[in-house]
Design an enzyme around this catalytic site. Structure first.
Site, short mmCIF file in Angstrom:
data_model
loop_
_atom_site.label_atom_id
_atom_site.label_comp_id
_atom_site.label_asym_id
_atom_site.label_seq_id
_atom_site.Cartn_x
_atom_site.Cartn_y
_atom_site.Cartn_z
N LYS A 91 0.87 -1.18 0.00
CA LYS A 91 0.00 0.00 0.00
C LYS A 91 0.91 1.24 0.00
CE LYS A 91 -4.13 -1.89 1.65
NZ LYS A 91 -3.60 -3.21 1.30
N ASP A 125 -0.84 -1.32 -4.55
CA ASP A 125 -2.28 -1.31 -4.30
C ASP A 125 -2.83 0.11 -4.44
OD1 ASP A 125 -2.14 -3.99 -3.65
OD2 ASP A 125 -2.54 -3.74 -1.51
N MET A 126 -4.14 0.21 -4.63
CA MET A 126 -4.75 1.55 -4.71
C MET A 126 -5.56 1.80 -3.44
SD MET A 126 -4.93 4.31 -6.41
CE MET A 126 -4.47 4.05 -8.13
N GLN A 155 -9.60 0.96 -9.82
CA GLN A 155 -10.86 0.62 -9.14
C GLN A 155 -12.04 0.96 -10.06
OE1 GLN A 155 -9.61 3.41 -6.27
NE2 GLN A 155 -9.33 1.92 -4.63
N ARG A 177 -4.06 -4.45 -11.78
CA ARG A 177 -5.08 -5.29 -11.13
C ARG A 177 -6.35 -4.47 -11.21
NH1 ARG A 177 -4.02 -5.37 -5.22
NH2 ARG A 177 -2.62 -7.10 -5.61
N LYS A 180 -13.15 -3.84 -7.90
CA LYS A 180 -14.28 -2.91 -7.76
C LYS A 180 -13.85 -1.68 -6.96
CE LYS A 180 -18.13 -6.16 -7.93
NZ LYS A 180 -19.17 -6.86 -7.13
N HIS A 220 -14.56 -11.73 -6.81
CA HIS A 220 -15.19 -13.01 -6.44
C HIS A 220 -16.63 -13.02 -6.94
CE1 HIS A 220 -12.49 -11.40 -3.32
NE2 HIS A 220 -11.92 -12.57 -3.42
#
Ligand code: FAD
Length: 302
Positions: A91, A125-126, A155, A177, A180, A220
């Site tokens: 992060k 990561d966002m 996202q 990546r 959502k 998922h």
């Protein structure tokens, strides 16, 4: 926010830590690096790749940042030592983004030097929207120097993401990546309806994959998993040109089915002593698990 979600947000801080720990156990490898290594070995043995995450966000001092960076360095060394099929996720606020973006980038460069030396990879990561611009700028800077060894996250709930993806695609080889998005964002900047987020996810996924973007399809949600599978099949992509991604402990049966169908899948494996903040965030997302906690509290209090 639904009534149940509001209830969960209010009650989780009241839940005794050991109870949160009990219910969060499937989602976290453990406290130590050795726990992370053990879980990744188990996943690798089942043909599943991993990305390792040292738990901790919003680091506010340079001292804490340095400690976090050293732990991430140790992860990269351990992946090499144990010959794991795994990379590292970080992060940006762990690496000092909220202190100073240039300082954060310096720390990332230290990690990327190590990752490149091992021919490995670091995923940025966002986090929430105040960090979107600085994270994407940093990714672009790092991509120029580290190429295939670095990737970022987009996202689908953010209205701006279509423009961000096109901007990244125009600027060079991109590795994202697509997820959502997990943070609570204002309606002016984020889609709120489930269907709207799904539609945007599908659109972005297709746009990127058609253009040769390497996408970690991180979901998922059956609607999006089906769409992802249909898209990679329709585009006749080789399995090295994309991957699916899931969180540790979430829908393992569906995960195994996707792997059995011949797709590559990577599991996000969080570990570390800061498991509590991560766990409460995950539990807030999943009302059915939180109901177990609420029941547990009632039981303890009677
Ligand atoms: C590998 C990976 C990395 C991620 N990285 C980021 C990031 O960098 N930034 C960011 O903002 N978000 C990140 N996320 C989180 C993501 O944005 C979503 O919040 C999360 O994946 C839930 O969305 P979904 O697409 O799975 O759909 P949902 O509709 O939320 O979930 C579909 C189904 O999956 C199950 N499920 C989903 N989540 C959970 C859970 N926590 N516990 C138990 N069951 C669950 C439920 O059965 C649910 O009905 C990441 C997700 C993954 C998989």
């Amino acid at each position: 926010m639904s009534f149940i979600s509001k209830l969960i947000v209010v009650t989780i801080p009241l839940v005794p830590k050991p109870i949160v720990g009990y219910f969060a156990r499937p989602y976290i490898a453990g406290e130590a690096l050795s726990d992370g290594v053990r879980v990744v070995k188990e996943l690798n043995a089942r043909g599943i790749m991993a990305t390792m995450d040292v738990l901790g966000e919003s680091v506010n001092s340079r001292e804490e940042t340095l400690d976090m960076r050293r732990q991430c360095e140790a992860v990269l060394h351990a992946i090499n030592e144990h010959k794991l099929d795994a990379n590292l996720s970080i992060k940006p606020t762990q690496m000092g983004l909220s202190i100073d973006p240039a300082y954060c980038e310096e720390n990332l460069r230290v990690l990327l030097d190590i990752a490149r030396g091992y021919d490995n990879f670091v995923r940025i990561d966002m986090e929430d929207h105040p960090y979107t611009d600085s994270t994407l700028t940093m990714y672009k800077n790092l991509r120029r120097d580290y190429g295939k060894h670095v990737g970022v996250v987009l996202q689908a709930y953010l209205r701006r993401t279509d423009a961000d993806l096109r901007d990244l695609m125009a600027d060079g080889k991109t590795n994202i990546r697509l997820c959502k998005g997990i943070y609570v964002e204002p309606e002016e900047i984020a889609f709120k309806k489930r269907e709207e987020v799904q539609e945007n996810f599908k659109k972005l996924n297709e746009l990127g994959l058609r253009d040769g973007v390497y996408i970690g399809i991180a979901t998922h949600d059956d609607v999006l998993l089906e769409h992802g599978i249909e898209t990679v099949e329709a585009l006749k992509l080789k399995k090295e040109e994309y991957e699916f991604q899931m969180l540790l402990g979430v829908r393992p049966k569906r995960r195994d089915e996707i792997v059995a169908q011949g797709h590559r899948l990577r599991v996000y494996v969080p570990f570390g002593d800061q498991w509590y903040a991560y766990s409460t965030r995950r539990l807030k997302e999943n009302p059915s698990m939180a109901m177990h906690i609420i029941k547990a509290i009632l039981h303890l209090n009677t």
